[in-house]
Design an enzyme around this catalytic site. Structure first.
Site, short mmCIF file in Angstrom:
data_model
loop_
_atom_site.label_atom_id
_atom_site.label_comp_id
_atom_site.label_asym_id
_atom_site.label_seq_id
_atom_site.Cartn_x
_atom_site.Cartn_y
_atom_site.Cartn_z
N HIS A 43 1.77 0.36 4.65
CA HIS A 43 1.57 -1.09 4.62
C HIS A 43 1.10 -1.46 3.21
O HIS A 43 -0.10 -1.63 2.98
CB HIS A 43 0.55 -1.50 5.68
CG HIS A 43 0.43 -2.97 5.89
ND1 HIS A 43 0.13 -3.52 7.11
CD2 HIS A 43 0.57 -4.01 5.04
CE1 HIS A 43 0.09 -4.85 6.99
NE2 HIS A 43 0.34 -5.16 5.73
N ARG A 45 0.12 -3.63 0.15
CA ARG A 45 -0.33 -5.02 -0.03
C ARG A 45 -0.24 -5.34 -1.52
O ARG A 45 -0.23 -4.44 -2.36
CB ARG A 45 -1.73 -5.19 0.54
CG ARG A 45 -1.75 -5.03 2.07
CD ARG A 45 -3.07 -5.44 2.68
NE ARG A 45 -3.01 -5.50 4.14
CZ ARG A 45 -3.19 -4.46 4.96
NH1 ARG A 45 -3.43 -3.26 4.47
NH2 ARG A 45 -3.12 -4.62 6.26
N HIS A 50 -4.30 0.31 -1.36
CA HIS A 50 -4.08 1.64 -0.76
C HIS A 50 -2.66 2.10 -1.11
O HIS A 50 -2.50 2.71 -2.17
CB HIS A 50 -4.43 1.69 0.73
CG HIS A 50 -4.40 0.38 1.45
ND1 HIS A 50 -3.30 -0.42 1.47
CD2 HIS A 50 -5.35 -0.24 2.18
CE1 HIS A 50 -3.57 -1.49 2.19
NE2 HIS A 50 -4.81 -1.42 2.63
N GLU A 70 5.52 -1.88 6.38
CA GLU A 70 4.97 -3.09 6.97
C GLU A 70 4.47 -4.02 5.87
O GLU A 70 3.98 -3.55 4.84
CB GLU A 70 3.77 -2.75 7.86
CG GLU A 70 4.06 -1.72 8.92
CD GLU A 70 2.88 -1.54 9.87
OE1 GLU A 70 3.13 -1.36 11.05
OE2 GLU A 70 1.72 -1.60 9.42
N HIS A 205 -2.39 -0.77 15.93
CA HIS A 205 -3.65 -1.26 15.37
C HIS A 205 -4.81 -0.84 16.26
O HIS A 205 -4.92 -1.30 17.40
CB HIS A 205 -3.69 -2.77 15.13
CG HIS A 205 -4.73 -3.12 14.09
ND1 HIS A 205 -4.43 -3.26 12.75
CD2 HIS A 205 -6.06 -3.28 14.18
CE1 HIS A 205 -5.53 -3.51 12.08
NE2 HIS A 205 -6.54 -3.52 12.93
C1 LIG Z 1 0.07 -3.99 10.91
C2 LIG Z 1 -1.09 -3.17 11.14
O1 LIG Z 1 -1.83 -3.33 12.07
C3 LIG Z 1 -1.38 -2.06 10.22
O2 LIG Z 1 -0.54 -1.96 9.16
C4 LIG Z 1 -2.73 -2.15 9.71
O3 LIG Z 1 -2.78 -3.20 8.81
C5 LIG Z 1 -3.16 -0.81 9.19
O4 LIG Z 1 -3.21 -0.71 7.85
P1 LIG Z 1 -4.61 -0.95 7.08
O5 LIG Z 1 -5.66 -0.13 7.76
O6 LIG Z 1 -4.34 -0.52 5.72
O7 LIG Z 1 -4.88 -2.41 7.20
N1 LIG Z 2 1.00 -0.90 12.67
C1 LIG Z 2 -0.26 -0.35 12.90
C2 LIG Z 2 -0.53 0.72 11.95
O1 LIG Z 2 0.30 1.07 11.16
C3 LIG Z 2 -1.80 1.45 11.97
O2 LIG Z 2 -2.89 0.70 12.39
P1 LIG Z 2 -4.31 1.46 12.44
O3 LIG Z 2 -4.16 2.68 13.33
O4 LIG Z 2 -4.61 1.90 11.03
O5 LIG Z 2 -5.26 0.47 12.98
#
Ligand SMILES: CC(=O)[C@@H](O)[C@H](O)COP(=O)(O)O
Ligand SMILES: NCC(=O)COP(=O)(O)O
Length: 253
Positions: A43, A45, A50, A70, A205
């Site tokens: 993910h 940003r 990160h 993501e 999440h």
């Molecule tokens: C979409 C989602 O829930 C995850 O991508 C979450 O944002 C985890 O990545 P971070 O812990 O870096 O926010």
């Molecule tokens: N899409 C959720 C993800 O990639 C991971 O979420 P989390 O386990 O870091 O809360």
């Protein structure tokens, strides 16, 4: 089978605390796959706090399994503030360059600590439709991050999405309060409505070793992406061997 896609954001976060390559995001991802995980999620940003743009290229090159990127499709380019780190080109240009197997659209603000809500499919329909069309043209499977809501989830199919990712933070919090089963019912009704509309279902999440077994009962669940708790568990579960190897290096074992 429910696929496990490991989110490696937190490994990158640790790496970024120094100007070294320890721990290596690619090496960690390859080990996840070697030990049985099915895919890797990142993910990125805009501030690259990160996962960095360069990690996305390196993972795409190294992986023979699915890469899921993501992020907010409307996040703009941002110059890097760190020496040797490429500028962030904006989310959709990054996806175009990498062409991951899957792209999950998440409505994060640029300065948000972590994801905390899904897209409002009714309000954001006109913005999302061309993005989903573009992903289709690039051959990238699309998924939209949504809150559990059985009455609106089918809209994702109308917009052209292949999948939805159910945002599971509320389930995780309810589970902690002993209400996991009740919470799962809302998710299950949402999953049924999504399935009826022709969508495949992802989730993620705050899923963890405590709540995952119950959540895996969700009907039609194709994939979970897990990072935060999984990374923390890897620290704990790997600690015994790590301490013993350090003691052996000190010849005090
Ligand atoms: C979409 C989602 O829930 C995850 O991508 C979450 O944002 C985890 O990545 P971070 O812990 O870096 O926010
Ligand atoms: N899409 C959720 C993800 O990639 C991971 O979420 P989390 O386990 O870091 O809360």
């Amino acid at each position: 089978m429910i696929a496990l896609s490991v989110n490696v954001n937190k490994v990158a976060l640790l790496r970024n605390s120094r100007d070294t390559v320890i721990p290596s995001v690619v090496d960690y991802a390859l080990r996840c796959i070697h030990y049985g995980a099915h895919g890797i999620t990142v993910h990125p940003r805009p501030d690259q706090r990160h996962i960095r743009v360069d990690d996305c290229y390196a993972l795409k090159q190294a992986l023979s399994v699915e890469l899921n990127i993501e992020g907010n499709p409307f996040s703009p380019p941002m110059p890097s503030t760190r020496k040797g780190v490429s500028d962030y080109p904006g989310f959709m240009p990054l996806v175009d360059a990498i062409r991951p197997a899957q792209c999950t659209l998440v409505p994060d603000a640029n300065d948000q600590l972590t994801s905390d809500h899904g897209f409002d499919l009714e309000r954001d329909a006109d913005k999302l439709r061309p993005i989903l069309q573009q992903l289709k043209e690039w051959g990238v499977r699309s998924s939209i991050f949504v809150d559990p809501n059985p009455s609106t989830v089918a809209l994702a199919a109308d917009l052209g999405a292949d999948r939805v990712e159910l945002y599971t933070e509320t389930f995780a919090r309810e589970f902690e309060q002993g209400r996991g089963q009740q919470s799962l019912e809302l998710f299950a009704r949402t999953a049924e409505a999504a399935y009826e509309a022709g969508l495949e279902i992802n989730a993620g999440h705050d899923l963890n070793l405590d709540n995952l077994s119950l959540f895996s009962d969700l009907p039609h669940l194709a994939e979970v992406s897990i990072g935060h708790a999984l990374t923390a568990d890897a620290l704990y579960l790997g600690l015994e061997q790590t301490i013993s190897q350090y003691l052996a290096a000190l010849k005090t074992a």
